[in-house]
Design an enzyme around this catalytic site. Sequence first.
Site, mmCIF file in Angstrom:
data_model
loop_
_atom_site.group_PDB
_atom_site.id
_atom_site.type_symbol
_atom_site.label_atom_id
_atom_site.label_comp_id
_atom_site.label_asym_id
_atom_site.label_seq_id
_atom_site.Cartn_x
_atom_site.Cartn_y
_atom_site.Cartn_z
ATOM 1 N N GLU A 22 0.809 -1.211 0.000
ATOM 2 C CA GLU A 22 0.000 0.000 0.000
ATOM 3 C C GLU A 22 0.850 1.273 0.000
ATOM 4 O O GLU A 22 0.407 2.329 0.419
ATOM 5 C CB GLU A 22 -0.925 -0.001 1.220
ATOM 6 C CG GLU A 22 -1.882 -1.169 1.242
ATOM 7 C CD GLU A 22 -2.629 -1.288 2.558
ATOM 8 O OE1 GLU A 22 -3.541 -0.478 2.791
ATOM 9 O OE2 GLU A 22 -2.286 -2.181 3.352
ATOM 10 N N SER B 291 -6.060 -2.872 2.547
ATOM 11 C CA SER B 291 -6.589 -2.333 1.291
ATOM 12 C C SER B 291 -7.141 -3.419 0.374
ATOM 13 O O SER B 291 -7.153 -3.276 -0.844
ATOM 14 C CB SER B 291 -5.511 -1.531 0.545
ATOM 15 O OG SER B 291 -5.369 -0.252 1.086
ATOM 16 N N SER C 249 -11.323 10.064 1.037
ATOM 17 C CA SER C 249 -11.442 8.790 1.742
ATOM 18 C C SER C 249 -12.710 8.762 2.583
ATOM 19 O O SER C 249 -13.409 9.773 2.731
ATOM 20 C CB SER C 249 -10.214 8.559 2.633
ATOM 21 O OG SER C 249 -9.058 8.349 1.854
#
Length: 348
Positions: free
Chosen positions: A13, A184, A315
């Site tokens: 990530e 993720s 986000s």
Amino acid sequence: MKIVVLAGGTSTEREVSIVTGTGVCKALRERGHQAVLLDVFFGLASAESGEVFTDDYDVDQAAAYMRSFNGRLEQEKVQRREFFGPQVIRLCQAADIVFMALHGSNGEDGKVQAAFDLYGIRYTGTEYLSSAIAMNKSLTKQFFRAWKVPTPGGAVFNRNQKDIGLEANGLKLPVVVKPCCGGSSVGITIARTDEEYEQSLKEAFSYEDQIVVEEYIDGREFSVAVIGGKAYPVIEIAPKEGFYDYHNKYQAGSTVETCPAELSPDKTREMQEYAKLGTKALGITGYCRLDFMMDQDEKMYCLEANTLPGMTPTSLIPQEAEVLGESYPELCEKLIRISLEKYQEQVL
């Protein structure tokens, strides 16, 4: 305040972390802080002398510097013994606090937090132990069950384990197969046939030696942030295709996100209460985000907790905060403020 926004690192990530760090660093500088963006693994060789916490600072240039190392990452991981890059510890010790913008292994799993505790470095988010527990999906399930937080049934398999059949472990197709400590949604697949299950095992084991196989919950997906002990508005996540995998999380326009989620007041409160209970079960302080599924009968299941969730301006947590009237820069400051409480200081 002098703030190091720590990002990059060595996990799968890495790029998401750089995006998070860039957004947070710009937001904090907008609020008047002397924030700098720093790669935890590659550091900043040019900072051998002189002051880096200045008013004249180019965040985009710093992000470009971090990305210049991407092609060398795997080679450096093999050759290096020292994890922290040049000047990282010195700069983090010189800062008032480190904003943890790391995601995934060697960042979200408690290792960096434990080292910082030994170095006397203050950082955002929860402590090392709760970070490690939350990162491990097998341990998370055990703690959820002990605290009566509903979670999908599942089993843990090791790479060399002979019996990884479904029926012998109380499971049946379809199932979700995932690396035990990934983030993720990297390496996560849904298997609906025996052939897909075998391929899913190979995929998950390509990332880690331990994996989790859990029952597939057919329904709606949600997420809830818990910040300073308060549950934020519930957000619903509806991918246009497939499930909420790595692509749908970070590809613009691939997912419809609705906040507040279209739930009854009772169901909203129920999910928020489970979110708060989940943080207590794992010992998480400061802030986190918990992910949920709700089946066709409106029964909810808590999937996992994210102790360093994505913090790009678009986000999930920033969207939840916006519903409460908190801007993105204000949210970044708030996460610092509540994190400082564990050090019994009020700097902001």
